[in-house]
Design an enzyme around this catalytic site. Sequence first.
Site, PDB file in Angstrom:
ATOM      1  N   ARG A  83       0.198  13.156   2.092  1.00 52.24           N
ATOM      2  CA  ARG A  83       0.515  11.911   3.006  1.00 52.24           C
ATOM      3  C   ARG A  83       2.273  11.520   2.389  1.00 52.24           C
ATOM      4  NH1 ARG A  83      -2.810   8.703   4.047  1.00 52.24           N
ATOM      5  NH2 ARG A  83      -2.890   9.662   6.548  1.00 52.24           N
ATOM      6  N   ASP A  97       0.647  -1.335  -0.500  1.00 53.76           N
ATOM      7  CA  ASP A  97       0.421   0.285  -0.305  1.00 53.76           C
ATOM      8  C   ASP A  97       1.002   1.473  -0.017  1.00 53.76           C
ATOM      9  OD1 ASP A  97      -1.516   2.267   1.038  1.00 53.76           O
ATOM     10  OD2 ASP A  97      -2.911   0.841   2.092  1.00 53.76           O
ATOM     11  N   ILE A  98       0.232   2.168  -0.900  1.00 55.45           N
ATOM     12  CA  ILE A  98       1.508   3.262  -1.082  1.00 55.45           C
ATOM     13  C   ILE A  98       1.577   4.225   0.286  1.00 55.45           C
ATOM     14  CG2 ILE A  98       1.795   5.201  -2.519  1.00 55.45           C
ATOM     15  CD1 ILE A  98       1.068   3.676  -4.969  1.00 55.45           C
ATOM     16  N   ASP A  99       0.047   3.794   0.468  1.00 54.97           N
ATOM     17  CA  ASP A  99      -0.623   5.251   1.927  1.00 54.97           C
ATOM     18  C   ASP A  99       0.308   4.520   2.886  1.00 54.97           C
ATOM     19  OD1 ASP A  99      -1.286   7.353   2.828  1.00 54.97           O
ATOM     20  OD2 ASP A  99      -3.373   6.828   2.887  1.00 54.97           O
ATOM     21  N   ASP A 100      -0.061   2.947   2.807  1.00 55.21           N
ATOM     22  CA  ASP A 100       1.109   2.829   4.586  1.00 55.21           C
ATOM     23  C   ASP A 100       2.443   2.784   4.301  1.00 55.21           C
ATOM     24  OD1 ASP A 100      -0.521   0.600   6.330  1.00 55.21           O
ATOM     25  OD2 ASP A 100      -1.767   0.964   4.767  1.00 55.21           O
TER      26      ASP A 100
END
Length: 636
Positions: free
Chosen positions: A458, A381-384
């Site tokens: 983010r 996951d890019i966000d994680d």
Amino acid sequence: MSHGVESRKALTEACATATGKAAGALLDLQKPEGYWCGELLADSTLESDYVLLQLWLYPPQGASWNPPNAARIEKVRRSILGRQLPGGGFNIYPGGPADVSASVKAYTALKLAGMDPESEPMARLRSVILDLGGIQSANSYVKINLSLFGLYTRAFVPTIPLSLVLLPGHVLYQTWWLTRAIVVPLSIVQAVGGTREPPDGFHLNEIAAPGKSFGLPRRDKMSMIFHQVDRALKIWQRRGPREVQRAAVRAAEKWMLDHTRYSEGLGAIYPSMMYLIMALDSLGYPADHPDLMQATRQFENLLTETETTLYFQPCFSPVWDTAYAAFALGESGHAPPDRLARAAEWLIAKEIRHKGDWSVKRPDLPPSGWAFEFENEHYPDIDDTAMVLLAMLHAKSSDRAAQARCEGRALHWLVNMQSRDGGWAAFDVDNNWAILNRVPFADHNAMLDPTCPDITGRVIESLARRGYAPGHEHLRQGVQYLLHTQERNGSWYGRWGVDYIYGTFLALRGLRAANQPGTAEAMSRACEWVGGVQNGDGGCGESCASYVKNDYVAGPSTASQTAWGVLALLAVGDRGSAALERGVRWLVENQLADGQWAESLATGTGFPNVFYLRYCLYRDYFPLMALKYAGGALKS
């Protein structure tokens, strides 16, 4: 000393006290292994689907259905019924209106579980469903599920093509990963699973709206073309060459099983794990086959059951919660280094070192990154990943050299997952074939994984704090993406959190960290917007209805959304405006004695307009961050 100065000094001191209490409460929630994992809660549809899964696995005998887990089915019935709205229907987020798909699912499950259709709760539910357009108005996945039991005519539901895995040009990989993980096993279930009969005499005729068509909706010319394709697929399923169909089944089966490796279940999330069980059963896997036993065990791990209650989580969120908790604690200065070291070592062990579906579009990119769940290596996951890299600014393992290598791999992977428009999506690159939103089964709002401002903000913050200079090309493109996607009112859309408050706070943090020229006006407009949507009690709250309206819809103040509002103001450089002080005061005054906050509303987003989430740690780590930063700002 003036009253205003005294008041501000008192607020600053209260802020510091609240920060210490919040940090202590969050530290108490760390697991011995070093990670955090709050509960992830959703609506009643998971429990409703569970009843249909049991009906699939344990067919009735005549008019009687007595599955071996009848006692659990009774708990499911009570769990569903306990969430019925006063008006009779079921919603998809706390405080929301009745939703026809959730209500149809609940009615079906309750009736199968033995509820008398003429009972008062069922009569009220039936009335709501009919008022909302009847069973015909439910979404395509509800209809597909019901059609597997003859409860909705197969001719009127979309056909999931078995050949998706075989289509040239990687067409399957133009969809979002969760859609892939759902449609591949579901295509097997539709093609070879047949129709499982419900108990004799069981039907849903009473929730069909009189005079309303059961056919697939015809939205526009493009959808009409897909309707013709669907008609051809139905003919091919009945009359197509058996050898070709068998090859397609085996290709789908292989894809499905391959994707259970390095993962706690197919996609490590409820819907695909459920369809995997049904697909393996359709293919004739016996109940004691290792693959089916493992699939069932992993699915049931999502279940929380006591003597009196039962509910499912859609998946687990340990990487996400650990990254945010460690970052918030590190920023607060209240975390003992050894506690953060345990978090770092747990996270390093979870780095993904195998190529997943993302590599179809980035074949030469070495693997890295982090998934959302305990194990889901096909889908980092890019966000994680961006959040873990922020956490590791503070969380340092005992092997600093190994951590540096891990961080270097993750940064390289993260930067190179940028899409052509300058933004970052959640899992894929350039996953934007808008035409796929017209297919007949696209009404679950999850066909694509488009870039979005919240993740982009983010990622920019993560890269900037990792030393990427303001003029770096990836940052420059990301900033331009944010400037281009700002709403006319100054806010930003939030794809993964509710909604404009979430998107705005993350976009502003990204712009602040990037420190590029030409962003001041955009940030100022956003600051005015945040102040303008603040509730009268000083907090911030936004309803999931914002996704329906495509504009901000106010909701009751929540701890997480108030923290996002405070963080947004601080990102613009606010050092003590009235709006900032009101937001901080709301957080201080609403903190519980144990250092936490109460929060019962959904502030997380699964699929906009379809599925929402309550992250039970959002109420803890976001206020901790907001209070820590605000304390410093109010002092200055």
